[in-house]
Each structure stands twice: as C-alpha cells, then as structure tokens.
Design a protein around this motif. Structure first.
Motif, PDB file in Angstrom:
ATOM      1  N   LYS A   1       0.803  -1.216   0.000  1.00 29.16           N
ATOM      2  CA  LYS A   1       0.000   0.000   0.000  1.00 29.16           C
ATOM      3  C   LYS A   1       0.837   1.267   0.000  1.00 29.16           C
ATOM      4  O   LYS A   1       0.457   2.282  -0.603  1.00 29.16           O
ATOM      5  N   GLU A   2       2.004   1.256   0.660  1.00 23.19           N
ATOM      6  CA  GLU A   2       2.810   2.465   0.809  1.00 23.19           C
ATOM      7  C   GLU A   2       3.913   2.586  -0.234  1.00 23.19           C
ATOM      8  O   GLU A   2       4.675   3.561  -0.213  1.00 23.19           O
ATOM      9  N   LYS A   3       4.018   1.657  -1.157  1.00 22.92           N
ATOM     10  CA  LYS A   3       5.084   1.713  -2.161  1.00 22.92           C
ATOM     11  C   LYS A   3       4.765   2.739  -3.230  1.00 22.92           C
ATOM     12  O   LYS A   3       3.599   3.039  -3.503  1.00 22.92           O
ATOM     13  N   ASN A   4       5.823   3.257  -3.858  1.00 23.49           N
ATOM     14  CA  ASN A   4       5.674   4.295  -4.872  1.00 23.49           C
ATOM     15  C   ASN A   4       6.073   3.843  -6.267  1.00 23.49           C
ATOM     16  O   ASN A   4       5.868   4.579  -7.235  1.00 23.49           O
ATOM     17  N   GLU A   5       6.667   2.674  -6.394  1.00 18.81           N
ATOM     18  CA  GLU A   5       7.073   2.154  -7.694  1.00 18.81           C
ATOM     19  C   GLU A   5       6.655   0.703  -7.828  1.00 18.81           C
ATOM     20  O   GLU A   5       6.568  -0.025  -6.834  1.00 18.81           O
ATOM     21  N   CYS A   6       6.412   0.290  -9.068  1.00 21.78           N
ATOM     22  CA  CYS A   6       5.989  -1.086  -9.329  1.00 21.78           C
ATOM     23  C   CYS A   6       7.155  -2.047  -9.121  1.00 21.78           C
ATOM     24  O   CYS A   6       8.281  -1.786  -9.578  1.00 21.78           O
ATOM     25  N   GLU A   7       6.905  -3.150  -8.449  1.00 26.72           N
ATOM     26  CA  GLU A   7       7.944  -4.142  -8.201  1.00 26.72           C
ATOM     27  C   GLU A   7       8.352  -4.867  -9.472  1.00 26.72           C
ATOM     28  O   GLU A   7       9.455  -5.389  -9.568  1.00 26.72           O
ATOM     29  N   THR A   8       7.477  -4.894 -10.476  1.00 27.38           N
ATOM     30  CA  THR A   8       7.746  -5.661 -11.699  1.00 27.38           C
ATOM     31  C   THR A   8       8.418  -4.826 -12.778  1.00 27.38           C
ATOM     32  O   THR A   8       9.471  -5.194 -13.308  1.00 27.38           O
ATOM     33  N   CYS A   9       7.809  -3.690 -13.099  1.00 26.49           N
ATOM     34  CA  CYS A   9       8.329  -2.878 -14.212  1.00 26.49           C
ATOM     35  C   CYS A   9       9.039  -1.613 -13.762  1.00 26.49           C
ATOM     36  O   CYS A   9       9.670  -0.932 -14.586  1.00 26.49           O
ATOM     37  N   GLY A  10       8.939  -1.252 -12.484  1.00 30.45           N
ATOM     38  CA  GLY A  10       9.634  -0.088 -11.963  1.00 30.45           C
ATOM     39  C   GLY A  10       9.007   1.244 -12.297  1.00 30.45           C
ATOM     40  O   GLY A  10       9.589   2.292 -12.006  1.00 30.45           O
ATOM     41  N   VAL A  11       7.813   1.257 -12.911  1.00 30.44           N
ATOM     42  CA  VAL A  11       7.146   2.506 -13.278  1.00 30.44           C
ATOM     43  C   VAL A  11       6.573   3.159 -12.027  1.00 30.44           C
ATOM     44  O   VAL A  11       6.087   2.482 -11.115  1.00 30.44           O
ATOM     45  N   SER A  12       6.606   4.479 -11.992  1.00 29.12           N
ATOM     46  CA  SER A  12       6.117   5.220 -10.835  1.00 29.12           C
ATOM     47  C   SER A  12       4.612   5.045 -10.662  1.00 29.12           C
ATOM     48  O   SER A  12       3.858   4.923 -11.642  1.00 29.12           O
ATOM     49  N   ARG A  13       4.204   5.067  -9.449  1.00 35.19           N
ATOM     50  CA  ARG A  13       2.784   4.976  -9.110  1.00 35.19           C
ATOM     51  C   ARG A  13       2.043   6.260  -9.433  1.00 35.19           C
ATOM     52  O   ARG A  13       0.834   6.241  -9.660  1.00 35.19           O
ATOM     53  N   TRP A  14       2.771   7.390  -9.505  1.00 42.71           N
ATOM     54  CA  TRP A  14       2.130   8.700  -9.544  1.00 42.71           C
ATOM     55  C   TRP A  14       2.342   9.411 -10.866  1.00 42.71           C
ATOM     56  O   TRP A  14       3.317   9.179 -11.582  1.00 42.71           O
ATOM     57  N   VAL A  15       1.404  10.296 -11.150  1.00 42.50           N
ATOM     58  CA  VAL A  15       1.584  11.312 -12.185  1.00 42.50           C
ATOM     59  C   VAL A  15       1.716  12.645 -11.466  1.00 42.50           C
ATOM     60  O   VAL A  15       0.807  13.053 -10.728  1.00 42.50           O
ATOM     61  N   VAL A  16       2.842  13.310 -11.656  1.00 43.45           N
ATOM     62  CA  VAL A  16       3.152  14.524 -10.914  1.00 43.45           C
ATOM     63  C   VAL A  16       2.775  15.741 -11.751  1.00 43.45           C
ATOM     64  O   VAL A  16       3.204  15.881 -12.905  1.00 43.45           O
ATOM     65  N   HIS A  17       1.973  16.626 -11.179  1.00 43.60           N
ATOM     66  CA  HIS A  17       1.571  17.866 -11.829  1.00 43.60           C
ATOM     67  C   HIS A  17       2.416  19.008 -11.279  1.00 43.60           C
ATOM     68  O   HIS A  17       2.479  19.214 -10.060  1.00 43.60           O
ATOM     69  N   GLU A  18       3.069  19.752 -12.181  1.00 42.28           N
ATOM     70  CA  GLU A  18       3.937  20.847 -11.776  1.00 42.28           C
ATOM     71  C   GLU A  18       3.351  22.176 -12.232  1.00 42.28           C
ATOM     72  O   GLU A  18       2.551  22.243 -13.161  1.00 42.28           O
ATOM     73  N   LYS A  19       3.815  23.265 -11.574  1.00 46.79           N
ATOM     74  CA  LYS A  19       3.388  24.601 -11.957  1.00 46.79           C
ATOM     75  C   LYS A  19       3.985  24.981 -13.315  1.00 46.79           C
ATOM     76  O   LYS A  19       5.092  24.583 -13.655  1.00 46.79           O
ATOM     77  N   ASP A  20       3.244  25.784 -14.051  1.00 47.53           N
ATOM     78  CA  ASP A  20       3.704  26.242 -15.358  1.00 47.53           C
ATOM     79  C   ASP A  20       4.396  27.593 -15.285  1.00 47.53           C
ATOM     80  O   ASP A  20       4.775  28.165 -16.320  1.00 47.53           O
ATOM     81  N   ASP A  21       4.551  28.146 -14.086  1.00 51.04           N
ATOM     82  CA  ASP A  21       5.179  29.456 -13.948  1.00 51.04           C
ATOM     83  C   ASP A  21       6.650  29.416 -14.369  1.00 51.04           C
ATOM     84  O   ASP A  21       7.311  28.370 -14.312  1.00 51.04           O
ATOM     85  N   ILE A  22       7.147  30.555 -14.791  1.00 56.42           N
ATOM     86  CA  ILE A  22       8.549  30.631 -15.191  1.00 56.42           C
ATOM     87  C   ILE A  22       9.439  30.475 -13.958  1.00 56.42           C
ATOM     88  O   ILE A  22       9.206  31.081 -12.910  1.00 56.42           O
ATOM     89  N   VAL A  23      10.462  29.661 -14.064  1.00 51.89           N
ATOM     90  CA  VAL A  23      11.372  29.421 -12.951  1.00 51.89           C
ATOM     91  C   VAL A  23      12.310  30.616 -12.801  1.00 51.89           C
ATOM     92  O   VAL A  23      12.910  31.088 -13.769  1.00 51.89           O
ATOM     93  N   LYS A  24      12.415  31.115 -11.573  1.00 52.99           N
ATOM     94  CA  LYS A  24      13.273  32.261 -11.292  1.00 52.99           C
ATOM     95  C   LYS A  24      14.426  31.846 -10.393  1.00 52.99           C
ATOM     96  O   LYS A  24      14.272  30.987  -9.520  1.00 52.99           O
ATOM     97  N   ASN A  25      15.575  32.489 -10.622  1.00 50.36           N
ATOM     98  CA  ASN A  25      16.764  32.266  -9.788  1.00 50.36           C
ATOM     99  C   ASN A  25      17.186  30.802  -9.781  1.00 50.36           C
ATOM    100  O   ASN A  25      17.708  30.297  -8.792  1.00 50.36           O
ATOM    101  N   ASN A  26      16.919  30.111 -10.901  1.00 51.16           N
ATOM    102  CA  ASN A  26      17.314  28.695 -11.045  1.00 51.16           C
ATOM    103  C   ASN A  26      16.709  27.785  -9.976  1.00 51.16           C
ATOM    104  O   ASN A  26      17.243  26.721  -9.679  1.00 51.16           O
ATOM    105  N   ASP A  27      15.579  28.223  -9.392  1.00 53.23           N
ATOM    106  CA  ASP A  27      14.913  27.378  -8.404  1.00 53.23           C
ATOM    107  C   ASP A  27      14.101  26.300  -9.125  1.00 53.23           C
ATOM    108  O   ASP A  27      13.517  26.542 -10.191  1.00 53.23           O
ATOM    109  N   PRO A  28      14.055  25.096  -8.551  1.00 53.57           N
ATOM    110  CA  PRO A  28      13.251  24.048  -9.186  1.00 53.57           C
ATOM    111  C   PRO A  28      11.769  24.386  -9.104  1.00 53.57           C
ATOM    112  O   PRO A  28      11.334  25.072  -8.179  1.00 53.57           O
ATOM    113  N   PRO A  29      10.997  23.933 -10.072  1.00 55.12           N
ATOM    114  CA  PRO A  29       9.547  24.208 -10.036  1.00 55.12           C
ATOM    115  C   PRO A  29       8.894  23.525  -8.836  1.00 55.12           C
ATOM    116  O   PRO A  29       9.302  22.440  -8.409  1.00 55.12           O
ATOM    117  N   LYS A  30       7.896  24.182  -8.301  1.00 58.72           N
ATOM    118  CA  LYS A  30       7.208  23.639  -7.141  1.00 58.72           C
ATOM    119  C   LYS A  30       6.143  22.630  -7.575  1.00 58.72           C
ATOM    120  O   LYS A  30       5.437  22.857  -8.552  1.00 58.72           O
TER     121      LYS A  30
END
Length: 408
Positions: free
Chosen positions: A221-250
């Motif tokens: 239940k608490e795992k984040n990757e598939c034991e067989t194929c290694g694909v991530s459990r999640w689809v991550v949605h990121e902000k579309d704002d322009i990145v400033k000061n080389n900071d990673p997107p939130k």
C-alpha cells in the motif's frame, strides 16, 4: 406436478384460471407495487412495462402469462397469510431486481421482529436499519413514485454511469432543492455519499500500476514504484510558472496513474443475510433443492462437489457462499483477434474440442452446424454404427481430453 401449478394450465376463460389470476394479483400488488402500478408478467410485457391492477388482469387473461414467470405467478398466487407474521414466514421467492420498496419492507419487518433476540445488531446493521426507516419517507409530500432513498440511489447511479463529477453532483442537489423546496434530499455530495456508504453499495479506490502489473494494496500500500516494471505509481503535476533564480519548479500534487474500483463483497453478503427471506434463499442450495442426481443446480455440478470434497469443513456450514468465475472473454487457443476473446461461433466454437470441433458450414442458410456428437459415447455404443438416424456415416472418432484449469 405440484397442486398450485395446475390452474395455470387451464384455458384462460376457465373459472380455475380466473381464480388463480385474481389470487396472484391480490397477493402480488401489496408486495411488488410501486405506487398503484406493478410490472406486468404477461407474455407480451414480460415484466418490462408498469400497469395498474385492472390492466394486468386483462393482459394475463388476453395474452396469458410469460413462460419465464409462470412458476413465480403460481407461487405468489398460493401465498397464504392473514397478517404480518404469516406474511414474513412464507417462502415468497424474492426477485433480485430494482425493487427498493420491497427490500425496505422486508428488512424493516424483520428488524421489528428482532425485539426478543438476545444479540443486538452491530453498528453497520443499525446504520442500514436507520436508512431503511428513512427509505419510507416520500421524496416530497404526496410523492408515490420515489422515496427519499430510492431517488438518491438512482441519482447516484446516474453519476457513476455518466461520469458526473462530485462538485457537479452537489450543485445539482442544490438546484433541485432550490426548485423544489419540499424535496427531502441531502444538501451536499458528502451527505449523499455517506448514505450510499452505509448501505454497503459503495466502492473502494485501489491504486494500480499503469501497466497493470500490481495493486498498491495490503503490504504494498505504501510503495511508490511497481515491483515488476519499476514505473512510478504517480503522475506529478507541476506549476507552469517561469522558474526564477534557477529554483526548481514547485510541485502541486501527485495523482495516481491508474485506479481500480473495487466493490467489497463481504458487506454485500452481510446485507443479504440481514433479511430473513434472503437468508433462506442463500441456504436453499443445501436445504431446499431437489436432490435426485439430475443436474438441476450448480450444486449438482462436479466443480461444486469437488470443492465440497476438498474443503469438508467449509461445506459443512450451509451458510458459506461459493463464488464462481465466468470464463467469458478467455482465449486459450488464441484463435481470435482479441487476446481475451473466447469464440462462441464459427468452426472452432466448442471450448473443449476447439481444433477437433466437428463443424459443417451450410452455404444455403449461411450457418455453421456442429456434428459428430456421438464421439462422446462409449466406443461400443450402438448409435456409433447407426448411419440412418444421423449423418449417414459411422462414428469412429474419440472424444477429446478435457482441458484442465491450468491449460485454460
């Protein structure tokens, strides 16, 4: 033939048939009616159309009963009860269909009769009985078509079938309440869903691997990757704002890439056993069926008997429920275009014979017929040599070896 099946075989103009139809309508309407109408079991309607009692009487006299419902009509016509207690103890052959009023009626009466029981209903049962009481309330004053609960269930069913969002469902509830202030409905989606959940007809969401390798359930239940194929459990949605000061997107949030809807079986079975009449039907395979060696019920089949022999402790309790798996959609020989399709027509239609299926295509009628059934007979059977009564040939073939479950 049982005595109560005799009248239905009389001519439709005979006094016996008329008495039987009147007895059926007298007993059936208090149980199965919705308002002042009930589904007509005549030969033409076959319980698809709703009519009042007089119209159904005319249909049964003019059209005759549907063969599919003849046994049920006879059984209902023979119900004998003078009051509520007698009504509850009779075997009424409850139909598993969309008849919420009948279900609430049965459950409420059985609950009222539990006053002398030593054991109190558990918390889940009390919630169900509370909603059963609410189920008697009309949708609005004077409404005879829907109760509060039956309308809510139908409305929730539409949400699931047509993919209505939760927010839209809640707004529709508010709109109905504004248009019809007397409507007896919850004001939000969460309030409506709590009712559905208490009735044990809700479902659970279980995350799954995008490639359907595994379920994130139980120890995973608490795992984040598939034991067989290694694909991530999640689809991550990121902000579309322009990145400033080389900071990673939130990151906004993570959404499961694949979700399976699971309908829990245990609460549904428990709900059926809450009703005395349903519980009788659930034990009918052991206590009520005819046991004469003929194949009348699944309990007469080899698979059922093999399971009883393998698990005698399980078989000793007749309230235990056996689950069967339907093989529709299997393609063990890969003879169809789809990987999970089982051919039920054409020259290889028999799932047991398959490549040894004896099929003949008739050009004039454009149909495929299946011959050589005599190969399943004993090798010394006289019909194997009978040409005249069959296809003009002697049958010398052998029956194919049945497939095991592993081979399928």
């Amino acid at each position: 033939m049982d005595e109560y099946y005799i009248w239905i075989g009389f001519p439709r103009s005979s006094p016996e048939y008329i008495r039987g139809i009147k007895a059926f309508l007298k007993n059936a309407f208090p149980i199965y009616k919705n308002g002042d109408q009930m589904k007509c079991p005549c030969k033409k309607c076959t319980k698809r159309n709703w009519y009042c009692q007089d119209v159904i009487y005319d249909h049964l006299v003019c059209n005759g009963p549907s063969p599919l419902h003849a046994d049920w009509i006879c059984e209902v016509s023979q119900m004998k009860f003078g009051g509520t207690d007698d009504f509850e103890d009779c075997e009424m052959g409850i139909e598993f269909e969309d008849n919420l009023d009948a279900m609430f009626n049965y459950t409420r009466k059985n609950f009222e009769n539990q006053g002398g029981c030593e054991d109190e209903p558990n918390a889940d049962a009390k919630k169900l009985f509370r909603h059963v009481e609410e189920g008697k309330q009309p949708l609005y004053p004077g409404c005879t078509t829907f109760s509060r609960l039956s309308f809510l269930i139908r409305f929730y069913h539409l949400k699931c079938v047509y993919g209505i969002s939760e927010s839209a469902f809640g707004e529709l509830l508010k709109l109905i309440k504004e248009a019809f202030p007397d409507a007896n409905l919850p004001l939000s989606f969460n309030a409506a869903k709590s009712v559905i959940r208490d009735l044990s007809i809700d479902y659970e969401k279980i995350h799954a691997c995008p490639n359907s390798c595994m379920l994130y359930w139980g120890k995973n239940k608490e795992k984040n990757e598939c034991e067989t194929c290694g694909v991530s459990r999640w689809v991550v949605h990121e902000k579309d704002d322009i990145v400033k000061n080389n900071d990673p997107p939130k990151l906004i949030h993570k959404v499961a890439a694949n979700v399976m809807r699971y309908f829990p079986l245990r609460p549904r079975l428990q709900r059926m056993f809450l009703c005395k009449d349903f519980s009788k039907l659930m034990r009918w395979h052991a206590l009520g069926r005819t046991k004469d060696g003929k194949l009348r019920h699944l309990a007469d089949a080899l698979a059922w008997k093999a399971m009883d022999a393998r698990y005698p402790d399980f078989a000793a309790e007749n309230r235990n429920v056996r689950l069967g798996v339907a093989a529709d959609g299997f393609n063990p020989y890969r003879s169809m275009n789809l990987s999970h399709s089982w051919s039920t027509k054409g020259k290889l239609a028999c799932p047991e014979c398959h490549y040894e299926t004896s099929s003949v295509y008739l050009k004039q009628s454009k149909k495929t017929i299946y011959m050589n059934h005599r190969k399943f007979l004993d090798p010394t059977h006289k019909w194997r040599l009978d040409k005249k009564r069959f296809n003009g040939e002697m049958e010398m073939g052998n029956s194919p070896v049945p497939l095991t479950g592993t081979e399928i």
